[in-house]
Design a protein around this motif. Structure first.
Motif, PDB file in Angstrom:
ATOM      1  N   ALA A   1       1.757  -6.822  -4.499  1.00 43.81           N
ATOM      2  CA  ALA A   1       2.190  -5.722  -3.643  1.00 43.81           C
ATOM      3  C   ALA A   1       0.996  -5.138  -2.905  1.00 43.81           C
ATOM      4  CB  ALA A   1       2.861  -4.643  -4.483  1.00 43.81           C
ATOM      5  N   ALA A   2       1.229  -4.743  -1.670  1.00 42.24           N
ATOM      6  CA  ALA A   2       0.160  -4.176  -0.855  1.00 42.24           C
ATOM      7  C   ALA A   2       0.063  -2.680  -1.073  1.00 42.24           C
ATOM      8  CB  ALA A   2       0.423  -4.473   0.617  1.00 42.24           C
ATOM      9  N   CYS A   3      -1.133  -2.168  -0.867  1.00 44.87           N
ATOM     10  CA  CYS A   3      -1.351  -0.729  -0.974  1.00 44.87           C
ATOM     11  C   CYS A   3      -0.608  -0.027   0.166  1.00 44.87           C
ATOM     12  CB  CYS A   3      -2.846  -0.448  -0.882  1.00 44.87           C
ATOM     13  SG  CYS A   3      -3.233   1.297  -0.859  1.00 44.87           S
ATOM     14  N   PRO A   4       0.257   0.919  -0.173  1.00 46.47           N
ATOM     15  CA  PRO A   4       1.060   1.561   0.883  1.00 46.47           C
ATOM     16  C   PRO A   4       0.373   2.761   1.535  1.00 46.47           C
ATOM     17  CG  PRO A   4       1.773   2.331  -1.265  1.00 46.47           C
ATOM     18  CD  PRO A   4       0.626   1.386  -1.514  1.00 46.47           C
ATOM     19  N   SER A   5      -0.764   3.165   0.999  1.00 46.25           N
ATOM     20  CA  SER A   5      -1.354   4.442   1.448  1.00 46.25           C
ATOM     21  C   SER A   5      -2.247   4.250   2.668  1.00 46.25           C
ATOM     22  CB  SER A   5      -2.168   5.057   0.307  1.00 46.25           C
ATOM     23  OG  SER A   5      -2.937   6.132   0.790  1.00 46.25           O
ATOM     24  N   ASP A   6      -1.896   4.916   3.758  1.00 43.06           N
ATOM     25  CA  ASP A   6      -2.743   4.874   4.953  1.00 43.06           C
ATOM     26  C   ASP A   6      -3.993   5.724   4.763  1.00 43.06           C
ATOM     27  OD1 ASP A   6      -1.181   3.181   6.652  1.00 43.06           O
ATOM     28  OD2 ASP A   6       0.233   4.825   6.901  1.00 43.06           O
ATOM     29  N   LEU A   7      -3.849   6.825   4.032  1.00 40.57           N
ATOM     30  CA  LEU A   7      -5.018   7.675   3.804  1.00 40.57           C
ATOM     31  C   LEU A   7      -6.092   6.906   3.062  1.00 40.57           C
ATOM     32  CD1 LEU A   7      -3.753  11.234   2.810  1.00 40.57           C
ATOM     33  CD2 LEU A   7      -4.405  10.337   5.054  1.00 40.57           C
ATOM     34  N   ALA A   8      -5.658   6.031   2.146  1.00 44.04           N
ATOM     35  CA  ALA A   8      -6.613   5.261   1.355  1.00 44.04           C
ATOM     36  C   ALA A   8      -7.498   4.419   2.263  1.00 44.04           C
ATOM     37  CB  ALA A   8      -5.883   4.376   0.354  1.00 44.04           C
ATOM     38  N   THR A   9      -6.908   3.821   3.289  1.00 48.04           N
ATOM     39  CA  THR A   9      -7.676   2.976   4.204  1.00 48.04           C
ATOM     40  C   THR A   9      -8.712   3.813   4.953  1.00 48.04           C
ATOM     41  OG1 THR A   9      -5.628   1.730   4.477  1.00 48.04           O
ATOM     42  CG2 THR A   9      -7.424   1.213   5.988  1.00 48.04           C
ATOM     43  N   ALA A  10      -8.248   4.967   5.437  1.00 45.07           N
ATOM     44  CA  ALA A  10      -9.171   5.847   6.153  1.00 45.07           C
ATOM     45  C   ALA A  10     -10.277   6.342   5.230  1.00 45.07           C
ATOM     46  CB  ALA A  10      -8.401   7.022   6.752  1.00 45.07           C
TER      47      ALA A  10
ATOM     48  N   ARG B   1     -12.835  -3.093   1.801  1.00 41.07           N
ATOM     49  CA  ARG B   1     -13.987  -3.049   2.710  1.00 41.07           C
ATOM     50  C   ARG B   1     -14.407  -4.468   3.044  1.00 41.07           C
ATOM     51  NH1 ARG B   1     -17.203   1.686   2.599  1.00 41.07           N
ATOM     52  NH2 ARG B   1     -18.773   0.528   3.752  1.00 41.07           N
ATOM     53  N   ALA B   2     -14.608  -4.739   4.312  1.00 38.95           N
ATOM     54  CA  ALA B   2     -15.018  -6.075   4.754  1.00 38.95           C
ATOM     55  C   ALA B   2     -16.533  -6.141   4.756  1.00 38.95           C
ATOM     56  CB  ALA B   2     -14.441  -6.368   6.132  1.00 38.95           C
ATOM     57  N   LEU B   3     -17.102  -6.241   3.577  1.00 38.11           N
ATOM     58  CA  LEU B   3     -18.551  -6.073   3.421  1.00 38.11           C
ATOM     59  C   LEU B   3     -19.354  -7.139   4.152  1.00 38.11           C
ATOM     60  CD1 LEU B   3     -18.546  -5.057  -0.353  1.00 38.11           C
ATOM     61  CD2 LEU B   3     -18.812  -3.566   1.649  1.00 38.11           C
ATOM     62  N   GLN B   4     -18.827  -8.359   4.107  1.00 36.13           N
ATOM     63  CA  GLN B   4     -19.537  -9.450   4.768  1.00 36.13           C
ATOM     64  C   GLN B   4     -19.654  -9.200   6.268  1.00 36.13           C
ATOM     65  OE1 GLN B   4     -17.672 -13.164   3.637  1.00 36.13           O
ATOM     66  NE2 GLN B   4     -19.337 -14.300   4.588  1.00 36.13           N
ATOM     67  N   ALA B   5     -18.573  -8.769   6.837  1.00 34.57           N
ATOM     68  CA  ALA B   5     -18.558  -8.479   8.274  1.00 34.57           C
ATOM     69  C   ALA B   5     -19.463  -7.293   8.582  1.00 34.57           C
ATOM     70  CB  ALA B   5     -17.131  -8.199   8.733  1.00 34.57           C
TER      71      ALA B   5
ATOM     72  N   VAL C   1       1.721  -2.962   8.306  1.00 31.53           N
ATOM     73  CA  VAL C   1       1.655  -4.391   8.031  1.00 31.53           C
ATOM     74  C   VAL C   1       0.187  -4.729   7.787  1.00 31.53           C
ATOM     75  CG1 VAL C   1       2.025  -6.695   9.000  1.00 31.53           C
ATOM     76  CG2 VAL C   1       3.704  -4.886   9.400  1.00 31.53           C
ATOM     77  N   VAL C   2      -0.633  -4.194   8.660  1.00 31.81           N
ATOM     78  CA  VAL C   2      -2.089  -4.199   8.484  1.00 31.81           C
ATOM     79  C   VAL C   2      -2.599  -2.916   9.117  1.00 31.81           C
ATOM     80  CG1 VAL C   2      -4.275  -5.335   9.036  1.00 31.81           C
ATOM     81  CG2 VAL C   2      -2.223  -6.727   8.751  1.00 31.81           C
TER      82      VAL C   2
ATOM     83  N   GLY D   1      -6.339  -2.050   5.489  1.00 33.38           N
ATOM     84  CA  GLY D   1      -5.226  -1.549   4.678  1.00 33.38           C
ATOM     85  C   GLY D   1      -4.073  -2.520   4.669  1.00 33.38           C
ATOM     86  N   ALA D   2      -3.296  -2.467   3.607  1.00 29.36           N
ATOM     87  CA  ALA D   2      -2.058  -3.239   3.452  1.00 29.36           C
ATOM     88  C   ALA D   2      -2.287  -4.750   3.351  1.00 29.36           C
ATOM     89  CB  ALA D   2      -1.058  -2.938   4.577  1.00 29.36           C
ATOM     90  N   VAL D   3      -3.544  -5.148   3.147  1.00 28.99           N
ATOM     91  CA  VAL D   3      -3.805  -6.581   2.958  1.00 28.99           C
ATOM     92  C   VAL D   3      -4.133  -6.898   1.505  1.00 28.99           C
ATOM     93  CG1 VAL D   3      -4.621  -6.885   5.320  1.00 28.99           C
ATOM     94  CG2 VAL D   3      -6.269  -6.377   3.515  1.00 28.99           C
ATOM     95  N   ALA D   4      -4.349  -5.860   0.712  1.00 26.03           N
ATOM     96  CA  ALA D   4      -4.789  -6.030  -0.673  1.00 26.03           C
ATOM     97  C   ALA D   4      -4.167  -4.917  -1.517  1.00 26.03           C
ATOM     98  CB  ALA D   4      -6.318  -5.970  -0.722  1.00 26.03           C
TER      99      ALA D   4
END
Lengths: 756, 165, 329
Positions: free
Chosen positions: C165-174, C271-275, C241-242, C263-266
């Motif tokens: 299941a994907a994380c539903p929280s938008d605040l979490a991404t921010a 965090r895309a640390l490599q990028a 969705v993402v 968000g919503a991918v994991a």
């Protein structure tokens, strides 16, 4: 030149408008009867299973529980086409099928009780795809329907109801064609029309064979008759509440009535059953699943020479109108294209999912959404502009077609070419159409594309309507026509027609409540028949009443009735309007009752053309509908606001958006609908409104006094295939399934800046 | 208010309830929508999805649009609630300008979503003197209308703004 | 909705007390927008006996900025956060994320604590009990994850384990882009959990009897810019969705810092640390940003039906970076 009318064609407030904006109109869930119980349904966890053991004793003992029913103790009523479903059964055929019924003092008590019903199931193998269901060895849903095939016959449409499109010689047609394509397309995403208000009924027995039903039906009288025949010829009084949207789905909620009436009979109390939204999604009405595969032959100039193929229709676990939808779909496709040679064979299949039932578009939308994308392959090969094609092909006066009753009818309507031309002009079709699979414009990753669809229906004159109009001494009148208000404004429009005939203020006209006890037979406002069929009955009743009034007036004025006229409740000689007498002067406490009847007439198809412009983000797969133009000709507008509303309805009720995001997601391992909620089921919001323009012409049509034809039902139908065409043109490839998802767009090669 | 009691101010009137599970009492699991409809007979507030996804049940709680199907009545103690029935003038019956505008624009078909939309627009026009079209659409973005009366609703909101001069 | 008992608590200590007195059979209610949906659909094997209303706890709806950064009380409503001039000005991704949640009415009711603590939107997990019974799964304690072999179009493309299941929280991404954290209170006292540690595949880091009391955002890097993008089929109502939140620092045309949260991918914000590492020290020219976008989702393991999310994530990262760097001019 149009005639000038006092009410017809003018903006007037809806009769129920004040009640709606004040929150005073009563919908089914707003009604309460003394002693009324609430019903809940235990639903099957399996898509296909037998009940091996069921014990309701624990549930029955709970506080507030008044009745618990299983297949063992429900009455022998039977519904479906042909009749194949009882109230309950020990065979369960979809996840959500009714296992047991509970009635209790409160909703909570009924819901709690469901968990106390002990059931053991024997799960059976299930099948969901129509293609799979007809294969040898597939799980069988009904012993009487081998191969999971419903018999193709719709007796209430006539002994020879249209169950295929067959004429001419297709082999010869293909031989004469320049281009022959083969292809298939699936419109099998079973979108949900989903009126906001869930369906609901209240059932109360007044005597052992006398049932009163309140419901959110669109067609109260037709429901009465249907219940009469399916429930052992009992007497039914059917009363419609204000209906919170139907789109066909609430016309005949016979299963809900079965459940509530069975519980009411045992508990000897009125029982209300009001579905939850989840039930509305997963255990009520879906669109038919539809797939067309076949062969189409055309000449280089676009003339269609032959169409042959199979129309595979998935009705879910039951059919209660699908054969009727087959009949109408087979009729409607002939209105679209002129072709001398046809061999389109429908096959109607049952599968282990929730049922497809009556929905706006009624067969035609489903067939055309699957058929037209295949036709497009041929048009693309020939390089024929689809607008030009539709304009040439759409049925014209003198053209013939086989309609749902199996009979050949000759169109005596009008040529809709002017409306098409006007629509194309407003839309800018000529400028935007760049050819098949060519975008209209490209701006970075954003590409726009255009599409067009057309649809019409000769059912605007279907079935029987009867009405009475009563003139009262106080210069008011009452219409008796068993029509409920489900959003089309039909009740108000009927009042306008009568006010026009009698030339009295609109305020002086009222309509009896939609109750089968007080009104004569009425099939109901479905299939765009409100204006022509119901309207004709009501107009005739008003004219009949007026005739009676004036013939009494003739004695007073000592002149032939033909020389008299009435206005605003007075009678006068046409040549001496100042010398007038009030209605009440014609007799002491005298009322006049007029009667009108309409008999079926399938010779006047209506018409709508939908143009759409979409924008596709090639990098993300997102599709935005930017602009919609709807074009029609209705002969004469009855009510401008209601007509425009109907046109806009193209965006709702499992219409246009079933091409891009509306679908019931069925997990084909579990047999469960995964999105029975209004977050995961996608619908158009205020923030996604396209620019919408309506082109409405008024060329008098030979129907009734007002030369008008109905329109509402057809408007969703051309939209899905038009959107599919538009997206295809934007993206540069054809699609053969609905809905088009971002995933499908992203599979287009060479679309964006990023490589994996 | 007593521990097991509850006071609601609905459309300017005070109502006292007992909290409990008996007849006529407010159970902790009762939503505001249910209390309004079943106990107070204010059935103008419609329940569409009953899960906060359609906006039909919108009422004003202390002037703010909320979903009454996702609000527990026991959590509204002492609060001011306005429903569609509370918009018209209680003395004269004169419609609120927003209601009047919806009527004049014919901004409804089946009318089931209408009371909720009117409540949202009422609050919007209380907060903003002249919202832009985008602001109006955003305010209404949680309201489901399957008949597609959206265009007429936008017309009605424009009309209501016009009425205020 | 089935019945439950309900209690109003005056403070955090009492709330925690009740949570611990009724372990496993009590739930906190604040906005109620998620919880009541869960209860109405009766999706969980255990129905709570008691709801503990924290809505009326005074002083838990603050928004404070000081030298330690921004603190947001758990009871702050999403609508308030989205409208706050301070947040819109300085913590743009947080305001934009809040504004992207649900609908206006939901944002008037829902709290920031609830947005982080809400149940997943996995449609197997959420399947309503009323239509043939709830679906059991790993997340509910037993059974397989049905999304793996089923319709997983909205599920994770990275980091799933047992549950996808994907994380539903938008605040979490921010918050992840702002390197925020969550302050809790529990029986054993409070703790601070970084947002990256808060979510795990089967749920979140909250222990039994523990509640969210505050969101914390440390001071922002000087001169940083932010950008928020959320991909949905429709602007309102939908869960991501993402989604992507980025924060960038540009000095003399060179990227000094880049934070990219997906968000919503994991199961949680990612965090895309490599990028991020790749961008540091480079000039944000188109080729560099494109490379970063590809790196952002490297290692994604999409399920059968959600490969499209990988592509969308890449494009969103690219567009968010473009917009954020453009903001430095």
């Amino acid at each position: 030149m149009q005639r000038e009318y006092r009410f017809i064609g003018r903006e007037t407030a809806r009769k129920d408008g004040l009640g709606i904006v004040r929150g005073r109109e009563k919908f089914i869930d707003d009604l309460k009867l003394p002693g009324m119980l609430q019903a809940k349904i235990l639903r099957s966890p399996h898509p296909h299973a037998l009940i091996k053991y069921i014990d309701t004793s624990r549930a029955a003992k709970l506080d507030g529980v008044k009745a618990v029913l299983t297949y063992k103790d429900t009455p022998p009523w039977k519904g479906g086409l042909p009749p194949h479903l009882g109230v309950l059964s020990n065979v369960l055929r979809y996840t959500g099928d009714a296992v047991a019924l509970v009635a209790a003092e409160t909703e909570e008590a009924a819901e709690m009780a469901l968990d106390y019903i002990d059931v053991e199931y024997v799960p059976l193998e299930a099948v969901y795809d129509a293609e799979e269901a007809i294969k040898p060895g597939a799980p069988q849903l009904y012993p009487q329907f081998p191969g999971n095939s419903f018999p193709l016959a719709c007796p209430w449409m006539g002994e020879n109801s249209l169950q295929e499109v067959a004429m001419g010689d297709v082999e010869r047609g293909f031989a004469e064609a320049d281009i022959v394509v083969e292809g298939s397309c699936r419109y099998d995403n079973i979108p949900n029309p989903l009126p906001l208000e869930p369906p609901g009924v209240i059932a109360a027995w007044e005597g052992p064979r006398d049932l009163t039903v309140w419901s959110s039906t669109q067609t109260p009288y037709f429901l009465k008759m249907m219940l009469h025949y399916t429930m052992g010829r009992i007497n039914v009084r059917s009363i419609a509440a204000h209906c919170g949207g139907s789109f066909g789905t609430k016309a005949v909620p016979w299963q809900l009535v079965f459940y509530a009436a069975a519980l009411a009979r045992v508990s000897k109390r009125p029982v209300k059953l009001f579905y939850s939204k989840a039930e509305h999604f997963a255990a009520y009405t879906l669109r038919l699943g539809s797939a067309f595969s076949g062969k189409i032959g055309i000449k280089k100039d676009g003339r269609v020479m032959a169409v042959a193929g199979e129309w595979l229709i998935n009705s879910g676990y039951c059919s209660d109108a699908a054969q009727g939808m087959v009949a109408v779909g087979c009729g409607e496709v002939q209105l679209l294209i002129r072709c001398p040679n046809w061999a389109v064979k429908p096959k109607l299949v049952c599968t282990n999912r929730n049922a497809s039932k009556m929905v706006r578009g009624y067969g035609g939308q489903e067939l055309e959404a699957a058929f037209l994308p295949v036709l497009n392959l041929a048009l693309a090969k020939a390089g024929v502009d689809p607008f030009v094609f539709f304009k040439q092909n759409y049925v014209k006066p003198g053209d013939d077609y086989f309609w749902r009753d199996g009979n050949r009818w000759v169109c005596r309507g009008i040529d809709y070419s002017a409306a098409m031309e006007k629509g194309a002009e407003v839309f800018g079709w000529k400028e935007k159409w760049k050819g098949w699979l060519k975008p209209s414009s490209v701006d970075g990753p954003h590409r726009t594309g255009v599409g067009v669809g057309v649809h019409g229906n000769a059912d605007v004159g279907e079935d029987v309507s009867e009405a009475y109009v009563r003139l009262d001494p106080d210069a008011t009148c009452v219409i008796y026509s068993c029509v409920s208000e489900h959003g089309t404004g039909q009740r108000s429009s009927l009042c306008k027609m009568v006010a026009e005939v009698l030339n009295i203020p609109l305020e002086a006209v009222s309509l009896a409540p939609p109750d089968s006890l007080v009104n004569p037979y009425e099939f109901g406002p479905v299939g765009s028949r409100g204006t022509y069929a119901i309207g004709s009955a009501v107009i005739r009743a008003a004219e009949d009443a007026k005739r009676k009034l004036l013939s009494r007036g003739a004695a007073l004025f000592q002149c032939p009735a033909e020389e008299l006229e009435t206005k605003d409740g007075f009678i006068f000689r046409k040549d001496d309007p100042e010398n007038k007498l009030p209605w009440k002067a014609t007799g002491f406490d005298q009322t006049y009752m007029g009667y009108g009847r309409f008999e079926p007439d399938f010779s006047v198809p209506n018409f709508v053309m939908i143009f759409v412009e979409v924008e596709v983000d090639m990098e993300t797969g997102k599709i935005a509908v930017k602009r919609v133009v709807g074009a029609t000709d209705v002969g004469q507008i009855i009510d401008p606001q209601s007509l425009l509303h109907q046109m806009h309805g193209c965006l709702g009720s499992a219409g246009l958006d079933s091409a891009i995001f509306e679908e019931s997601v069925l997990d084909k391992k579990l047999g469960r609908i995964l999105n029975p909620n209004m977050v995961d089921y996608k619908w158009r919001t205020f923030l996604e409104l396209p620019v919408f323009e309506a082109v409405i012409l008024e060329t008098p049509i030979n129907t009734h006094l007002f030369n008008s034809v109905g329109f509402g039902e057809i408007v969703t139908s051309p939209a899905p295939s038009a959107v599919l065409m538009a997206v295809s043109n934007a993206v540069g490839r054809f699609f053969d399934t609905y809905p088009i998802t971002p995933e499908m767009i992203l599979q287009t090669p060479g679309k964006g800046r990023l490589k994996a | 208010m007593k521990e097991n009691g509850l006071l609601l101010m609905v459309n300017g009137q005070s109502y006292e309830f007992k909290i409990g599970t008996g007849p006529g009492e407010v159970s902790p699991s009762h939503t505001l929508a249910r209390t309004l409809r079943e106990d107070l007979g204010l059935t103008g507030t419609k329940v569409g999805c009953n899960k906060g996804e359609c906006g039909a049940c919108t009422v004003l709680l202390e002037g703010t649009p909320v979903l009454s199907c996702l609000t527990l009545t026991v959590e509204c103690n002492g609060k001011r609630v306005t429903t569609i029935e509370g918009l018209e003038d209680p003395e004269t019956g004169e419609l609120d300008p927003v209601q009047q505008s919806f009527l004049e624009s014919g901004a409804f078909q089946c009318g089931f979503c209408t009371p909720g939309m009117i409540m949202t627009v009422k609050a919007l026009l209380g907060d903003m003197p002249a919202p832009t079209e985008l602001e109006i659409k955003e305010a209404l973005s949680g309201h489901y209308c399957r008949c597609i009366s959206h265009y007429h609703v936008l017309d009605a909101v424009g009309r209501a703004i016009g009425k205020r001069g | 909705m089935k019945p439950f008992r309900h209690i109003n608590v005056p403070g955090v200590a009492e709330a925690v007390d009740y949570l611990n007195k009724f372990p496993g059979s009590s739930r906190l209610i604040a906005g109620g927008t998620d919880l009541l949906g869960v209860l109405k659909d009766d999706i969980l094997p255990a129905y709570p006996e008691l709801l503990i209303n924290i809505k009326a706890i005074p002083g838990l709806d603050y928004l404070r900025e000081d030298e330690n950064g921004l603190s947001i009380g758990a009871l702050v409503k999403l609508a308030f956060l989205a409208r706050s001039p301070l947040v819109r000005e300085k913590y743009k991704v947080l305001a934009d994320a809040a504004r992207s949640v649900g609908t206006p009415q939901l944002r008037n009711m829902a709290t920031v604590g609830g947005n982080l603590g809400q149940e997943t939107r996995c449609w197997y997990y959420r399947y309503p009990h009323g239509i043939g019974g709830r679906i059991q799964c790993q997340r509910k304690g037993s059974g397989p994850c049905l999304a793996v072999g089923g319709d997983n179009r909205y599920h994770v493309i990275m980091g799933g384990k047992g549950c996808f299941a994907a994380c539903p929280s938008d605040l979490a991404t921010a918050l992840a882009a702002l390197e925020g954290s969550i302050k809790t209170e529990g029986a054993g006292g409070g703790r601070i959990i970084s947002i990256g540690e808060f979510f795990h595949p089967l749920g979140n880091a909250l222990k039994a009897g523990e509640m969210i009391v505050e969101l914390q955002v440390p001071p922002l890097p000087a001169g940083s810019r932010q950008h928020w993008l959320k991909y949905t089929l429709r602007e309102p109502v939908d869960f991501a969705v993402v989604s992507v939140a980025v924060l960038t620092v540009l000095e003399a045309g060179i990227c000094r810092e880049a934070r990219i949260a997906l968000g919503a991918v994991a199961p949680g914000p990612l965090r895309a640390l490599q990028a991020e590492q790749f961008l540091k020290g480079k000039e944000p020219i188109p080729e560099v940003l494109q490379e970063a976008a590809v790196l952002a989702v490297q290692g994604a393991k999409p399920l059968s039906k959600n490969g499209y999310k990988v592509e969308i994530a890449r494009v969103l990262v690219l567009r968010a970076l473009e917009a954020s760097f453009a903001g430095h001019k």
